[in-house]
Each structure stands twice: as structure tokens, then as C-alpha cells.
Design an enzyme around this catalytic site. Structure first.
Site, PDB file in Angstrom:
ATOM      1  N   ALA A  17      -9.055  30.312  49.036  1.00 44.46           N
ATOM      2  CA  ALA A  17      -9.576  30.146  50.391  1.00 44.46           C
ATOM      3  C   ALA A  17     -10.331  28.829  50.524  1.00 44.46           C
ATOM      4  CB  ALA A  17     -10.470  31.321  50.753  1.00 44.46           C
ATOM      5  N   CYS A  69      -1.601  23.772  41.451  1.00 42.94           N
ATOM      6  CA  CYS A  69      -0.140  23.738  41.479  1.00 42.94           C
ATOM      7  C   CYS A  69       0.438  24.474  40.266  1.00 42.94           C
ATOM      8  CB  CYS A  69       0.348  22.303  41.436  1.00 42.94           C
ATOM      9  SG  CYS A  69      -0.132  21.289  42.830  1.00 42.94           S
ATOM     10  N   ASN A 113       1.850  28.503  41.483  1.00 38.38           N
ATOM     11  CA  ASN A 113       0.728  27.989  42.248  1.00 38.38           C
ATOM     12  C   ASN A 113      -0.238  29.126  42.552  1.00 38.38           C
ATOM     13  OD1 ASN A 113       2.797  28.906  44.006  1.00 38.38           O
ATOM     14  ND2 ASN A 113       2.050  27.680  45.708  1.00 38.38           N
ATOM     15  N   GLU A 117       2.828  23.440  38.288  1.00 38.52           N
ATOM     16  CA  GLU A 117       3.085  22.553  37.157  1.00 38.52           C
ATOM     17  C   GLU A 117       1.838  22.402  36.287  1.00 38.52           C
ATOM     18  OE1 GLU A 117       3.706  22.097  40.377  1.00 38.52           O
ATOM     19  OE2 GLU A 117       5.257  20.600  40.723  1.00 38.52           O
ATOM     20  N   GLU A 149      -3.378  29.583  44.990  1.00 30.36           N
ATOM     21  CA  GLU A 149      -4.183  29.021  46.065  1.00 30.36           C
ATOM     22  C   GLU A 149      -5.536  29.715  46.137  1.00 30.36           C
ATOM     23  OE1 GLU A 149      -1.709  29.225  49.571  1.00 30.36           O
ATOM     24  OE2 GLU A 149      -0.517  27.507  48.900  1.00 30.36           O
ATOM     25  N   CYS A 165       0.390  16.278  39.901  1.00 33.47           N
ATOM     26  CA  CYS A 165       1.105  16.917  38.786  1.00 33.47           C
ATOM     27  C   CYS A 165       1.894  15.883  37.980  1.00 33.47           C
ATOM     28  CB  CYS A 165       2.020  18.020  39.302  1.00 33.47           C
ATOM     29  SG  CYS A 165       1.095  19.478  39.829  1.00 33.47           S
ATOM     30  N   CYS A 218       4.084  17.199  43.008  1.00 28.84           N
ATOM     31  CA  CYS A 218       3.181  16.331  43.763  1.00 28.84           C
ATOM     32  C   CYS A 218       2.665  15.218  42.846  1.00 28.84           C
ATOM     33  CB  CYS A 218       2.029  17.141  44.348  1.00 28.84           C
ATOM     34  SG  CYS A 218       0.736  17.558  43.170  1.00 28.84           S
TER      35      CYS A 218
END
Ligand SMILES: [Zn+2]
Length: 144
Positions: A51, A58, A47, A60, A49, A102, A99
Site C-alpha cells: 500500500a 519486482c 512481484n 526479478e 506490492e 532490476c 524495469c
């Protein structure tokens, strides 16, 4: 088709290694994924991320995007390893599940009944479900 034990363990090992590269300074939930291509190639993802939260991705779909961009289109399985960075013992954490986004992203490229999602807490402790079980009655390319 059943994934050979040795291949499954290698997928899990690579998912845990990919988890170490996760960039998760906001959620602290680090995820690694290892996607098994039909030709035996394994493509990993973590993953990433941002800001601006919605821009993050993700593990996946990171692996899926990498694989497709390298010319892979057919996949047999994906292994996941995930937990909060503060987790002391991953073997005590819940089995990681993909999730919804994904699940749908993977659905684009796989046979949902054959594709295996390997949710690992350790090299030897995993839960395996088909994509069909995780995303029943799914919408896919054949609908268009
Ligand atoms: Zn996801």
C-alpha cells in the site's frame, strides 16, 4: 553460453508458476521470475506490492534477493512471465521486460554479455536478450 532448450522451458514454466503467487492488488500486473543459478538451482520470485507503493518489489529482484540470501552468487539466466491479471491470453501480450532497477540489480552479479533474459509469453514463445543488450555500457562492480 546457450541455455539448453529443456532448461529454458523449465525456467519459463517456473516463471509462470511464480506469477500465480504474485501479490499485485494495486497494479494488477502480475509478474513471475525464475533465476537460473550456475549450479543449476532455480530460484523463483514474484512481484510483491505494498500500500506504501515505494516499498513494493519486482519479481526479478525478489528472486535475486532470495538466491543471494541462500548463498548463490553466480547466475546464467532469468525467465520472466508477466501480464495484467485481466489478460485473457498471455500469448497475445507484449513480451515482458525487466524495469531499469532490476536490470541494474542483476548487473551486480552477472556477466552482462553472457547473462540471458528470457521474456516469455508462453512455454514456447519467448524473446531472449542478453543483459548487455538491455543495459548497454552499464555501471558495475568493476567500476569501484
Ligand atoms: Zn523491476
Amino acid at each position: 553460453m546457450e541455455i539448453p532448450e529443456k532448461t529454458r522451458q523449465e525456467l519459463i514454466r517456473q516463471a509462470f508458476a511464480a506469477r500465480e503467487r504474485a501479490y499485485a492488488p494495486y497494479s494488477h500486473y502480475k509478474v513471475g521470475a525464475a533465476l537460473l543459478c550456475q549450479d543449476g538451482t532455480i530460484v523463483t520470485g514474484c512481484n510483491v506490492e505494498c500500500a506504501a507503493f515505494g516499498v513494493g518489489q519486482c519479481a526479478e529482484r525478489c528472486a535475486l534477493t532470495k538466491a543471494v540470501s541462500e548463498g548463490e552468487r553466480t547466475f546464467s539466466a532469468i525467465a520472466l512471465a508477466a501480464a495484467l491479471d485481466s489478460a485473457v491470453d498471455l500469448a497475445e501480450e507484449p513480451y515482458p521486460t525487466p524495469c531499469g532497477a532490476c536490470r541494474q540489480g542483476l548487473r551486480e552479479f552477472v556477466d552482462p554479455e553472457a547473462f540471458q533474459v528470457i521474456m516469455a509469453r508462453s512455454l514456447t514463445d519467448c524473446r531472449i536478450m542478453s543483459l548487455e543488450e538491455l543495459l548497454p555500457a552499464s555501471f558495475g562492480p568493476s567500476a569501484l
